[in-house]
Scaffold this active site. Structure first.
Site, PDB file in Angstrom:
ATOM      1  N   GLU A 177      -5.461  -8.252  -0.424  1.00 58.88           N
ATOM      2  CA  GLU A 177      -4.506  -8.044  -1.809  1.00 58.88           C
ATOM      3  C   GLU A 177      -4.526  -9.365  -2.550  1.00 58.88           C
ATOM      4  O   GLU A 177      -3.379 -10.243  -2.362  1.00 58.88           O
ATOM      5  CB  GLU A 177      -3.366  -7.475  -1.734  1.00 58.88           C
ATOM      6  CG  GLU A 177      -2.593  -7.370  -2.687  1.00 58.88           C
ATOM      7  CD  GLU A 177      -1.244  -6.646  -2.817  1.00 58.88           C
ATOM      8  OE1 GLU A 177      -0.892  -6.323  -1.520  1.00 58.88           O
ATOM      9  OE2 GLU A 177      -0.476  -6.277  -3.774  1.00 58.88           O
ATOM     10  N   LYS A 219      -7.657  -4.815  -2.663  1.00 61.23           N
ATOM     11  CA  LYS A 219      -6.256  -4.457  -3.615  1.00 61.23           C
ATOM     12  C   LYS A 219      -6.091  -5.155  -4.648  1.00 61.23           C
ATOM     13  O   LYS A 219      -5.269  -6.303  -4.524  1.00 61.23           O
ATOM     14  CB  LYS A 219      -5.237  -4.253  -2.712  1.00 61.23           C
ATOM     15  CG  LYS A 219      -4.056  -3.819  -3.193  1.00 61.23           C
ATOM     16  CD  LYS A 219      -2.747  -3.405  -2.306  1.00 61.23           C
ATOM     17  CE  LYS A 219      -1.534  -2.944  -3.159  1.00 61.23           C
ATOM     18  NZ  LYS A 219      -0.534  -2.454  -2.311  1.00 61.23           N
TER      19      LYS A 219
HETATM   20  P1  13P Z   1       3.262  -2.758  -6.836  1.00 61.69           P
HETATM   21  O1  13P Z   1       2.387  -1.582  -6.803  1.00 61.69           O
HETATM   22  O2  13P Z   1       4.832  -2.398  -7.138  1.00 61.69           O
HETATM   23  O3  13P Z   1       2.690  -3.979  -7.545  1.00 61.69           O
HETATM   24  O4  13P Z   1       3.150  -3.161  -5.256  1.00 61.69           O
HETATM   25  C1  13P Z   1       1.899  -3.159  -4.553  1.00 61.69           C
HETATM   26  C2  13P Z   1       2.039  -3.929  -3.561  1.00 61.69           C
HETATM   27  O5  13P Z   1       1.689  -3.548  -2.130  1.00 61.69           O
HETATM   28  C3  13P Z   1       2.384  -5.265  -3.558  1.00 61.69           C
HETATM   29  O6  13P Z   1       2.145  -6.033  -2.501  1.00 61.69           O
END
Ligand code: 13P
Length: 346
Positions: A177, A219
Site C-alpha cells: 500500500e 493497494k
Molecule cells: P481509507 O480507506 O480510510 O483510506 O483506509 C484504507 C487504509 O487501509 C489505510 O491504510
C-alpha cells in the site's frame, strides 16, 4: 512457501463482486475518530465497535477479507468467540496490518518513512498461527511544491518490497500500500506524476527483492486533485487519469488492485471505482476492487456513537456501503442505490 496457495489466496481476495474491508486503524487513529464523536477511547469501546463490524449480518456477501490490527486480532466477541473465528465462519479471510506506523523521516522535513521490518519475520509466524492469511503495509507519500523527494520514495519502496518478500516466505499474501495523500492544493496532473513515479519505484524494488507479483495485491490511491485544489475534476476524469497511470505502471502478473479511500466522500469513492470498472473493463489485466476503511465504516461509526441501542442501524449502514462498493466493483453502482439503505440483498 506454497506458491499455488498464495496465488489462490490473492485471487480469492479480489474475485467476483467482492472487495476488502480495512479495520486496521491503530489505537491512536481509532481513538481520534472516537473522540470526534464523543465515544470513550477505551479498549472495551474499540472491542465493542469491532464486534459490531465483524458480526454485521451478510457482510460476507460483499467482503472477501478484513484487515485487522494487532489489538483486534487478539480480541473476541462478548461471548468469548475470537474475532478470527467469527470472521472465518462468515466466509471472510482475516488479514493483519504489520507495519508499526509512518514516522518522521530523518533528513527529510515533512516526509514519512514506514517502520516495522525489525522482528517482522517472528511476528509473521505468530500472526499466521493465529489464522491470518494476508498482511498489509502502508507507506505514506505527501505532495507539496518541493516533495516527495527521491530519498523518501526509494526508502519507502525498499521497505515495502522487503516486507512483501518476508510475508511470502511466511505463506502470507502481502498487500502493498503506497498512499499518495490527498492533502494539499496540488492538481490531478501533479498527483498523476507523483503516483506514477512512486509505482515505478515500487515495482523496481519488488522485482529487485524477488517478490512474486502473482502472490500480492496492490493497494494504491486513486489519482485525485488535492482536497484544497480549486479545480475538482469529474468522476470520469479521475477514472481515466487513475486507469492510465495504473495501466502504465502495474504489471499484468499482479492479480488485483484494491484501492484505499483516503478520506474521499464515500459516495464519490463508490462512483469513481464504478466508472473505472465500467470504462476500462475490457482493457484491465487485473481485478479492480476496493479495500476501504473510512468509505465503508464512517457512516456506521457516526450512527453507532458508542451506544449499543444504535448497533443494528450502524450494521445496516455498514452493509449498505459494502453493497454499494461491491456494485461499483462490477460497474453496476447507481446513485439511486444510496436511497435504499437497510434492505438486505435485493
Ligand atoms: P481509507 O480507506 O480510510 O483510506 O483506509 C484504507 C487504509 O487501509 C489505510 O491504510
Amino acid at each position: 512457501m506454497n506458491v499455488q496457495e498464495l496465488i489462490d489466496t490473492a485471487r480469492t481476495l479480489v474475485a467476483g463482486n467482492k472487495g476488502l474491508l480495512a479495520m486496521d486503524e491503530s489505537n491512536p487513529t481509532c481513538n481520534k475518530r472516537f473522540a470526534r464523536l464523543g465515544i470513550p477511547q477505551t479498549e472495551e469501546a474499540r472491542r465493542s465497535y469491532r464486534e459490531l463490524i465483524v458480526t454485521t449480518p451478510g457482510l460476507g456477501e460483499f467482503i472477501s477479507g478484513v484487515i485487522l490490527y494487532d489489538e483486534t486480532i487478539r480480541q473476541s466477541r462478548k461471548d468469548g468467540t475470537p474475532f478470527v473465528k467469527v470472521i472465518t465462519d462468515a466466509g471472510i479471510m482475516p488479514g493483519i496490518k504489520v507495519d508499526t506506523g509512518a514516522k518522521d523521516m530523518a533528513g527529510h522535513t515533512g516526509e514519512k518513512i514506514t517502520e516495522g521490518l525489525d522482528g517482522l519475520r517472528t511476528r509473521l509466524v505468530e500472526y499466521s498461527q493465529m489464522g491470518a492469511r494476508f498482511t498489509k503495509w502502508r507507506a505514506v507519500i505527501t505532495i507539496s511544491d518541493t516533495i516527495p523527494s527521491r530519498g523518501c520514495i526509494e526508502a519507502n519502496a525498499n521497505a515495502l518490497a522487503r516486507y512483501a518478500t518476508l510475508c511470502q516466505e511466511a505463506g502470507l499474501v502481502p498487500i502493498v500500500e503506497p498512499e499518495v495523500l490527498m492533502d494539499g492544493n496540488h492538481t490531478l496532473e501533479r498527483c498523476f506524476e507523483v503516483t506514477a513515479e512512486v509505482l515505478r519505484a515500487i515495482f523496481n524494488q519488488l522485482y529487485t527483492q524477488r517478490v512474486a507479483l502473482e502472490c500480492m495485491i496492490l493497494k494504491p490511491n486513486m489519482v485525485l486533485p488535492g482536497t484544497d485544489c480549486p479545480k475538482q475534476d469529474s468522476v470520469e476524469e479521475v477514472a481515466d487519469a487513475t486507469m492510465t497511470c495504473l495501466l502504465r505502471a502495474v504489471p499484468a502478473a499482479v492479480p488485483g488492485i484494491a484501492f484505499l479511500s483516503g478520506g474521499q466522500p464515500y459516495e464519490l469513492a463508490s462512483a469513481r471505482l464504478n466508472a473505472m470498472n465500467l470504462r476500462f473493463e475490457t482493457r484491465m489485466p487485473w481485478a479492480l476492487t476496493f479495500s476501504f476503511s473510512r468509505a465503508i465504516q464512517q457512516p456506521a461509526l457516526e450512527i453507532w456513537k458508542g451506544q449499543q441501542a444504535n448497533a443494528a442501524a450502524a450494521q445496516q449502514a455498514l452493509y449498505h456501503r459494502a453493497r454499494c462498493n461491491s456494485a461499483a466493483r462490477l460497474g453496476q453502482y447507481r446513485t439511486e442505490m444510496e436511497n435504499n439503505v437497510g434492505s438486505r440483498s435485493s
